[in-house]
Design a protein around this motif. Structure first.
Motif, PDB file in Angstrom:
ATOM      1  N   GLY A  16       0.796  -1.225   0.000  1.00  4.42           N
ATOM      2  CA  GLY A  16       0.000   0.000   0.000  1.00  4.42           C
ATOM      3  C   GLY A  16       0.821   1.264   0.000  1.00  4.42           C
ATOM      4  N   GLY A  17       1.723   1.390   0.943  1.00  2.00           N
ATOM      5  CA  GLY A  17       2.548   2.592   1.028  1.00  2.00           C
ATOM      6  C   GLY A  17       3.449   2.766  -0.175  1.00  2.00           C
ATOM      7  N   LYS A  18       4.013   1.670  -0.642  1.00  2.00           N
ATOM      8  CA  LYS A  18       4.913   1.734  -1.797  1.00  2.00           C
ATOM      9  C   LYS A  18       4.168   2.144  -3.059  1.00  2.00           C
ATOM     10  CE  LYS A  18       8.077  -1.729   0.061  1.00  2.00           C
ATOM     11  NZ  LYS A  18       8.631  -3.071  -0.117  1.00  2.00           N
ATOM     12  N   ILE A  19       2.958   1.632  -3.213  1.00  2.00           N
ATOM     13  CA  ILE A  19       2.149   1.986  -4.387  1.00  2.00           C
ATOM     14  C   ILE A  19       1.803   3.471  -4.342  1.00  2.00           C
ATOM     15  CG2 ILE A  19      -0.091   1.674  -5.511  1.00  2.00           C
ATOM     16  CD1 ILE A  19       0.037  -1.285  -4.549  1.00  2.00           C
ATOM     17  N   LYS A  20       1.381   3.952  -3.173  1.00  2.00           N
ATOM     18  CA  LYS A  20       0.995   5.362  -3.057  1.00  2.00           C
ATOM     19  C   LYS A  20       2.201   6.287  -3.206  1.00  2.00           C
ATOM     20  CE  LYS A  20      -1.524   4.931   0.726  1.00  2.00           C
ATOM     21  NZ  LYS A  20      -2.456   5.273   1.819  1.00  2.00           N
ATOM     22  N   GLN A  21       3.382   5.861  -2.764  1.00  2.00           N
ATOM     23  CA  GLN A  21       4.589   6.668  -2.963  1.00  2.00           C
ATOM     24  C   GLN A  21       4.927   6.795  -4.441  1.00  2.00           C
ATOM     25  OE1 GLN A  21       7.635   4.725  -0.634  1.00  2.00           O
ATOM     26  NE2 GLN A  21       7.533   6.314   0.939  1.00  2.00           N
ATOM     27  N   ALA A  22       4.827   5.682  -5.157  1.00  2.00           N
ATOM     28  CA  ALA A  22       5.190   5.672  -6.574  1.00  2.00           C
ATOM     29  C   ALA A  22       4.135   6.352  -7.447  1.00  2.00           C
ATOM     30  CB  ALA A  22       5.410   4.234  -7.045  1.00  2.00           C
ATOM     31  N   HIS A  23       2.886   6.293  -7.016  1.00  2.00           N
ATOM     32  CA  HIS A  23       1.779   6.834  -7.809  1.00  2.00           C
ATOM     33  C   HIS A  23       0.855   7.600  -6.870  1.00  2.00           C
ATOM     34  CE1 HIS A  23       2.929   4.531 -11.347  1.00  2.00           C
ATOM     35  NE2 HIS A  23       3.227   3.568 -10.496  1.00  2.00           N
ATOM     36  N   GLY A  24       1.098   8.889  -6.741  1.00  2.00           N
ATOM     37  CA  GLY A  24       0.370   9.728  -5.801  1.00  2.00           C
ATOM     38  C   GLY A  24      -1.124   9.813  -6.035  1.00  2.00           C
ATOM     39  N   ASN A  25      -1.579   9.419  -7.205  1.00  2.00           N
ATOM     40  CA  ASN A  25      -3.009   9.490  -7.500  1.00  2.00           C
ATOM     41  C   ASN A  25      -3.783   8.275  -7.003  1.00  2.00           C
ATOM     42  OD1 ASN A  25      -1.789   7.818  -9.454  1.00  2.00           O
ATOM     43  ND2 ASN A  25      -3.302   8.329 -10.999  1.00  2.00           N
ATOM     44  N   VAL A  26      -3.087   7.277  -6.450  1.00  2.00           N
ATOM     45  CA  VAL A  26      -3.739   6.072  -5.920  1.00  2.00           C
ATOM     46  C   VAL A  26      -4.175   6.367  -4.483  1.00  2.00           C
ATOM     47  CG1 VAL A  26      -3.433   3.648  -5.286  1.00  2.00           C
ATOM     48  CG2 VAL A  26      -2.414   4.519  -7.385  1.00  2.00           C
ATOM     49  N   THR A  27      -5.441   6.103  -4.191  1.00  2.00           N
ATOM     50  CA  THR A  27      -5.999   6.377  -2.868  1.00  2.00           C
ATOM     51  C   THR A  27      -6.187   5.082  -2.075  1.00  2.00           C
ATOM     52  OG1 THR A  27      -8.288   6.133  -3.597  1.00  2.00           O
ATOM     53  CG2 THR A  27      -7.295   8.335  -3.834  1.00  2.00           C
ATOM     54  N   ASP A  28      -6.502   5.240  -0.798  1.00  2.00           N
ATOM     55  CA  ASP A  28      -6.810   4.070   0.030  1.00  2.00           C
ATOM     56  C   ASP A  28      -8.011   3.311  -0.531  1.00  2.00           C
ATOM     57  OD1 ASP A  28      -4.730   4.456   1.833  1.00  2.00           O
ATOM     58  OD2 ASP A  28      -5.943   5.683   3.177  1.00  2.00           O
ATOM     59  N   ASP A  29      -8.989   4.039  -1.058  1.00  2.00           N
ATOM     60  CA  ASP A  29     -10.162   3.385  -1.664  1.00  2.00           C
ATOM     61  C   ASP A  29      -9.759   2.542  -2.872  1.00  2.00           C
ATOM     62  OD1 ASP A  29     -11.969   4.346   0.186  1.00  2.00           O
ATOM     63  OD2 ASP A  29     -12.582   6.047  -1.046  1.00  2.00           O
ATOM     64  N   ASP A  30      -8.804   3.032  -3.656  1.00  2.00           N
ATOM     65  CA  ASP A  30      -8.321   2.259  -4.810  1.00  2.00           C
ATOM     66  C   ASP A  30      -7.667   0.961  -4.367  1.00  2.00           C
ATOM     67  OD1 ASP A  30      -9.083   4.257  -6.653  1.00  2.00           O
ATOM     68  OD2 ASP A  30      -7.183   5.308  -6.365  1.00  2.00           O
TER      69      ASP A  30
ATOM     70  N   LYS B 131     -13.485  -9.992  -5.739  1.00  3.22           N
ATOM     71  CA  LYS B 131     -13.505  -8.896  -6.715  1.00  3.22           C
ATOM     72  C   LYS B 131     -12.099  -8.576  -7.202  1.00  3.22           C
ATOM     73  CE  LYS B 131     -17.809  -6.853  -5.167  1.00  3.22           C
ATOM     74  NZ  LYS B 131     -18.494  -5.620  -4.842  1.00  3.22           N
ATOM     75  N   ASP B 132     -11.342  -9.624  -7.466  1.00  2.00           N
ATOM     76  CA  ASP B 132      -9.959  -9.473  -7.905  1.00  2.00           C
ATOM     77  C   ASP B 132      -9.860  -8.634  -9.180  1.00  2.00           C
ATOM     78  OD1 ASP B 132     -10.132 -11.540  -6.070  1.00  2.00           O
ATOM     79  OD2 ASP B 132      -8.630 -12.770  -7.043  1.00  2.00           O
ATOM     80  N   ASP B 133     -10.710  -8.943 -10.152  1.00  2.00           N
ATOM     81  CA  ASP B 133     -10.652  -8.236 -11.434  1.00  2.00           C
ATOM     82  C   ASP B 133     -10.945  -6.752 -11.271  1.00  2.00           C
ATOM     83  OD1 ASP B 133      -9.940 -10.505 -12.862  1.00  2.00           O
ATOM     84  OD2 ASP B 133     -12.011 -11.023 -13.347  1.00  2.00           O
ATOM     85  N   GLU B 134     -11.898  -6.419 -10.417  1.00  2.00           N
ATOM     86  CA  GLU B 134     -12.207  -5.001 -10.170  1.00  2.00           C
ATOM     87  C   GLU B 134     -11.023  -4.296  -9.529  1.00  2.00           C
ATOM     88  OE1 GLU B 134     -15.924  -4.307  -8.152  1.00  2.00           O
ATOM     89  OE2 GLU B 134     -16.898  -5.889  -9.305  1.00  2.00           O
ATOM     90  N   TRP B 135     -10.369  -4.973  -8.561  1.00  2.17           N
ATOM     91  CA  TRP B 135      -9.217  -4.395  -7.873  1.00  2.17           C
ATOM     92  C   TRP B 135      -8.092  -4.123  -8.874  1.00  2.17           C
ATOM     93  CZ3 TRP B 135      -4.162  -6.036  -6.649  1.00  2.17           C
ATOM     94  CH2 TRP B 135      -3.530  -5.305  -5.637  1.00  2.17           C
ATOM     95  N   PHE B 136      -7.777  -5.132  -9.702  1.00  6.71           N
ATOM     96  CA  PHE B 136      -6.747  -4.940 -10.717  1.00  6.71           C
ATOM     97  C   PHE B 136      -7.145  -3.839 -11.697  1.00  6.71           C
ATOM     98  CE2 PHE B 136      -5.044  -9.197  -9.624  1.00  6.71           C
ATOM     99  CZ  PHE B 136      -3.714  -8.852  -9.497  1.00  6.71           C
ATOM    100  N   GLY B 137      -8.411  -3.788 -12.080  1.00 12.55           N
ATOM    101  CA  GLY B 137      -8.887  -2.768 -13.011  1.00 12.55           C
ATOM    102  C   GLY B 137      -8.689  -1.360 -12.476  1.00 12.55           C
ATOM    103  N   ARG B 138      -9.021  -1.160 -11.197  1.00 11.91           N
ATOM    104  CA  ARG B 138      -8.830   0.164 -10.580  1.00 11.91           C
ATOM    105  C   ARG B 138      -7.360   0.563 -10.613  1.00 11.91           C
ATOM    106  NH1 ARG B 138     -12.272  -1.790  -6.479  1.00 11.91           N
ATOM    107  NH2 ARG B 138     -10.502  -2.087  -5.086  1.00 11.91           N
ATOM    108  N   LEU B 139      -6.494  -0.359 -10.234  1.00 12.11           N
ATOM    109  CA  LEU B 139      -5.063  -0.037 -10.219  1.00 12.11           C
ATOM    110  C   LEU B 139      -4.518   0.165 -11.626  1.00 12.11           C
ATOM    111  CD1 LEU B 139      -3.588  -2.235  -7.362  1.00 12.11           C
ATOM    112  CD2 LEU B 139      -4.171   0.181  -7.341  1.00 12.11           C
TER     113      LEU B 139
END
Length: 62
Positions: free
Chosen positions: A14-28, A35-43
């Motif tokens: 989580g922290g590493k993703i948000k550091q690398a991509h500031g537009n990713v939120t906790d909700d993402d 709901k694996d496919d939805e999770w991957f789709g959001r990211l």
């Protein structure tokens, strides 16, 4: 990448993703069972990578 791998690593990633991509939120990053496919789709939309590229990148995070 299966749901056990996602669930096991999500806190670590989580922290590493948000550091690398500031537009990713906790909700993402919120993972819901079955709901694996939805999770991957959001990211994919936020990060701009294909699913295979995203999986490879996530695995490289640790």
């Amino acid at each position: 990448m299966d749901k056990l791998e996602i669930k096991g690593k999500l806190n670590e990633w989580g922290g590493k993703i948000k550091q690398a991509h500031g537009n990713v939120t906790d909700d993402d990053l919120k993972y819901e069972e079955g709901k694996d496919d939805e999770w991957f789709g959001r990211l994919q939309q936020k990060i701009g990578k294909s699913k295979d590229e995203l999986v490879d990148w996530l695995r490289s995070l640790g």
